[in-house]
Design a protein around this motif. Structure first.
Motif, PDB file in Angstrom:
ATOM      1  N   ASP A 134      67.545  -7.220  90.182  1.00 42.97           N
ATOM      2  CA  ASP A 134      68.466  -8.165  89.557  1.00 42.97           C
ATOM      3  C   ASP A 134      69.640  -7.507  88.856  1.00 42.97           C
ATOM      4  O   ASP A 134      70.275  -8.133  88.010  1.00 42.97           O
ATOM      5  N   ALA A 135      69.982  -6.282  89.181  1.00 43.83           N
ATOM      6  CA  ALA A 135      71.098  -5.612  88.515  1.00 43.83           C
ATOM      7  C   ALA A 135      72.418  -6.174  89.009  1.00 43.83           C
ATOM      8  O   ALA A 135      72.587  -6.476  90.189  1.00 43.83           O
ATOM      9  N   LYS A 136      73.338  -6.328  88.079  1.00 46.59           N
ATOM     10  CA  LYS A 136      74.676  -6.825  88.386  1.00 46.59           C
ATOM     11  C   LYS A 136      75.699  -5.795  87.930  1.00 46.59           C
ATOM     12  O   LYS A 136      75.392  -4.940  87.101  1.00 46.59           O
ATOM     13  N   ALA A 165      78.291  -3.957  85.792  1.00 42.83           N
ATOM     14  CA  ALA A 165      78.422  -3.819  84.334  1.00 42.83           C
ATOM     15  C   ALA A 165      77.080  -3.811  83.606  1.00 42.83           C
ATOM     16  O   ALA A 165      77.047  -3.653  82.391  1.00 42.83           O
ATOM     17  N   ASP A 166      75.952  -3.976  84.308  1.00 44.61           N
ATOM     18  CA  ASP A 166      74.642  -3.823  83.667  1.00 44.61           C
ATOM     19  C   ASP A 166      74.424  -2.347  83.345  1.00 44.61           C
ATOM     20  O   ASP A 166      74.929  -1.464  84.025  1.00 44.61           O
ATOM     21  N   THR A 167      73.654  -2.083  82.298  1.00 44.38           N
ATOM     22  CA  THR A 167      73.286  -0.718  81.937  1.00 44.38           C
ATOM     23  C   THR A 167      71.869  -0.460  82.439  1.00 44.38           C
ATOM     24  O   THR A 167      70.954  -1.212  82.116  1.00 44.38           O
ATOM     25  N   LEU A 168      71.715   0.577  83.228  1.00 48.06           N
ATOM     26  CA  LEU A 168      70.413   0.957  83.775  1.00 48.06           C
ATOM     27  C   LEU A 168      70.044   2.340  83.262  1.00 48.06           C
ATOM     28  O   LEU A 168      70.914   3.153  82.967  1.00 48.06           O
ATOM     29  N   THR A 169      68.758   2.624  83.183  1.00 43.39           N
ATOM     30  CA  THR A 169      68.281   3.937  82.759  1.00 43.39           C
ATOM     31  C   THR A 169      67.594   4.612  83.933  1.00 43.39           C
ATOM     32  O   THR A 169      66.701   4.035  84.553  1.00 43.39           O
ATOM     33  N   LEU A 170      68.036   5.830  84.233  1.00 43.17           N
ATOM     34  CA  LEU A 170      67.382   6.640  85.254  1.00 43.17           C
ATOM     35  C   LEU A 170      66.525   7.676  84.549  1.00 43.17           C
ATOM     36  O   LEU A 170      66.990   8.342  83.618  1.00 43.17           O
ATOM     37  N   LYS A 171      65.284   7.813  84.988  1.00 38.69           N
ATOM     38  CA  LYS A 171      64.383   8.814  84.422  1.00 38.69           C
ATOM     39  C   LYS A 171      64.060   9.839  85.494  1.00 38.69           C
ATOM     40  O   LYS A 171      64.043   9.524  86.682  1.00 38.69           O
ATOM     41  N   GLY A 172      63.804  11.064  85.051  1.00 39.62           N
ATOM     42  CA  GLY A 172      63.489  12.118  85.999  1.00 39.62           C
ATOM     43  C   GLY A 172      63.434  13.461  85.320  1.00 39.62           C
ATOM     44  O   GLY A 172      63.040  13.568  84.159  1.00 39.62           O
ATOM     45  N   SER A 209      71.444  17.158  83.476  1.00 37.27           N
ATOM     46  CA  SER A 209      72.222  17.868  82.469  1.00 37.27           C
ATOM     47  C   SER A 209      72.095  17.106  81.159  1.00 37.27           C
ATOM     48  O   SER A 209      72.084  15.879  81.144  1.00 37.27           O
ATOM     49  N   ALA A 210      72.007  17.817  80.063  1.00 33.86           N
ATOM     50  CA  ALA A 210      71.901  17.169  78.750  1.00 33.86           C
ATOM     51  C   ALA A 210      73.266  16.694  78.244  1.00 33.86           C
ATOM     52  O   ALA A 210      73.343  16.057  77.200  1.00 33.86           O
ATOM     53  N   THR A 211      74.327  16.984  78.985  1.00 36.38           N
ATOM     54  CA  THR A 211      75.656  16.504  78.604  1.00 36.38           C
ATOM     55  C   THR A 211      76.085  15.394  79.556  1.00 36.38           C
ATOM     56  O   THR A 211      75.778  15.436  80.748  1.00 36.38           O
ATOM     57  N   ILE A 212      76.800  14.420  79.040  1.00 42.05           N
ATOM     58  CA  ILE A 212      77.238  13.287  79.850  1.00 42.05           C
ATOM     59  C   ILE A 212      78.090  13.763  81.025  1.00 42.05           C
ATOM     60  O   ILE A 212      77.888  13.338  82.166  1.00 42.05           O
ATOM     61  N   THR A 213      79.033  14.670  80.757  1.00 39.59           N
ATOM     62  CA  THR A 213      79.943  15.125  81.808  1.00 39.59           C
ATOM     63  C   THR A 213      79.264  16.010  82.856  1.00 39.59           C
ATOM     64  O   THR A 213      79.827  16.252  83.915  1.00 39.59           O
ATOM     65  N   GLY A 214      78.053  16.468  82.591  1.00 41.17           N
ATOM     66  CA  GLY A 214      77.326  17.302  83.539  1.00 41.17           C
ATOM     67  C   GLY A 214      76.554  16.517  84.577  1.00 41.17           C
ATOM     68  O   GLY A 214      75.860  17.092  85.406  1.00 41.17           O
ATOM     69  N   ASN A 215      76.655  15.192  84.539  1.00 42.81           N
ATOM     70  CA  ASN A 215      75.920  14.331  85.467  1.00 42.81           C
ATOM     71  C   ASN A 215      76.883  13.446  86.247  1.00 42.81           C
ATOM     72  O   ASN A 215      77.870  12.964  85.696  1.00 42.81           O
ATOM     73  N   THR A 216      76.581  13.242  87.517  1.00 43.14           N
ATOM     74  CA  THR A 216      77.311  12.292  88.342  1.00 43.14           C
ATOM     75  C   THR A 216      76.286  11.350  88.949  1.00 43.14           C
ATOM     76  O   THR A 216      75.321  11.799  89.572  1.00 43.14           O
ATOM     77  N   VAL A 217      76.495  10.051  88.741  1.00 43.84           N
ATOM     78  CA  VAL A 217      75.584   9.044  89.286  1.00 43.84           C
ATOM     79  C   VAL A 217      76.395   8.129  90.193  1.00 43.84           C
ATOM     80  O   VAL A 217      77.445   7.623  89.789  1.00 43.84           O
ATOM     81  N   LYS A 218      75.916   7.944  91.409  1.00 44.11           N
ATOM     82  CA  LYS A 218      76.587   7.044  92.343  1.00 44.11           C
ATOM     83  C   LYS A 218      75.610   5.961  92.785  1.00 44.11           C
ATOM     84  O   LYS A 218      74.437   6.223  93.017  1.00 44.11           O
ATOM     85  N   VAL A 219      76.151   4.757  92.907  1.00 44.07           N
ATOM     86  CA  VAL A 219      75.408   3.633  93.478  1.00 44.07           C
ATOM     87  C   VAL A 219      76.147   3.319  94.771  1.00 44.07           C
ATOM     88  O   VAL A 219      77.260   2.787  94.749  1.00 44.07           O
ATOM     89  N   GLY A 220      75.544   3.724  95.874  1.00 48.42           N
ATOM     90  CA  GLY A 220      76.279   3.667  97.139  1.00 48.42           C
ATOM     91  C   GLY A 220      77.411   4.672  97.066  1.00 48.42           C
ATOM     92  O   GLY A 220      77.202   5.832  96.767  1.00 48.42           O
ATOM     93  N   ASP A 221      78.627   4.198  97.300  1.00 48.60           N
ATOM     94  CA  ASP A 221      79.799   5.073  97.211  1.00 48.60           C
ATOM     95  C   ASP A 221      80.530   4.927  95.886  1.00 48.60           C
ATOM     96  O   ASP A 221      81.572   5.539  95.675  1.00 48.60           O
ATOM     97  N   VAL A 222      80.014   4.108  94.978  1.00 50.29           N
ATOM     98  CA  VAL A 222      80.686   3.829  93.709  1.00 50.29           C
ATOM     99  C   VAL A 222      80.095   4.709  92.612  1.00 50.29           C
ATOM    100  O   VAL A 222      78.877   4.718  92.398  1.00 50.29           O
ATOM    101  N   GLU A 223      80.974   5.444  91.903  1.00 51.60           N
ATOM    102  CA  GLU A 223      80.504   6.296  90.806  1.00 51.60           C
ATOM    103  C   GLU A 223      80.271   5.449  89.557  1.00 51.60           C
ATOM    104  O   GLU A 223      81.139   4.692  89.135  1.00 51.60           O
ATOM    105  N   ALA A 224      79.082   5.583  88.995  1.00 46.26           N
ATOM    106  CA  ALA A 224      78.721   4.854  87.774  1.00 46.26           C
ATOM    107  C   ALA A 224      79.176   5.649  86.552  1.00 46.26           C
ATOM    108  O   ALA A 224      79.348   6.865  86.618  1.00 46.26           O
ATOM    109  N   THR A 225      79.350   4.970  85.439  1.00 50.50           N
ATOM    110  CA  THR A 225      79.707   5.620  84.183  1.00 50.50           C
ATOM    111  C   THR A 225      78.432   6.023  83.459  1.00 50.50           C
ATOM    112  O   THR A 225      77.573   5.181  83.192  1.00 50.50           O
TER     113      THR A 225
END
Length: 84
Positions: free
Chosen positions: A44-46, A48-55, A59-75
């Motif tokens: 049910d994600a839409k 602008a929803d905020t999701l949490t990825l665990k694993g 990287s412990a820094t925000i800028t050290g991570n890249t998250v993509k949903v399909g071809d779209v880069e998430a913030t």
């Protein structure tokens, strides 16, 4: 070939050079382990929803991570080594 047999010191030096060049260090052996994401089930994600990825190995820094949903880069809004 007969030149090398007559000049054993040259042959030994060339042989040693071949041994040392064949034993060079792999440059990827010092690389950080790849990130591993725990299985995610989102039905049910839409936008602008905020999701949490665990694993692991994030990287412990925000800028050290890249998250993509399909071809779209998430913030990425927060990051630890085990949670984005």
């Amino acid at each position: 070939m007969t030149y090398l047999l007559k000049n054993r010191s040259l042959a030994v030096m060339l042989g040693g050079l071949l041994v040392f060049s064949a034993c060079k260090k792999d440059s990827d052996s010092d690389a950080a382990p790849a990130p591993v994401v725990d299985p995610v089930t989102v039905t049910d994600a839409k936008p602008a929803d905020t999701l949490t990825l665990k694993g692991q190995n994030f990287s412990a820094t925000i800028t050290g991570n890249t998250v993509k949903v399909g071809d779209v880069e998430a913030t990425v809004v927060s990051a630890t080594a085990t949670e984005i």
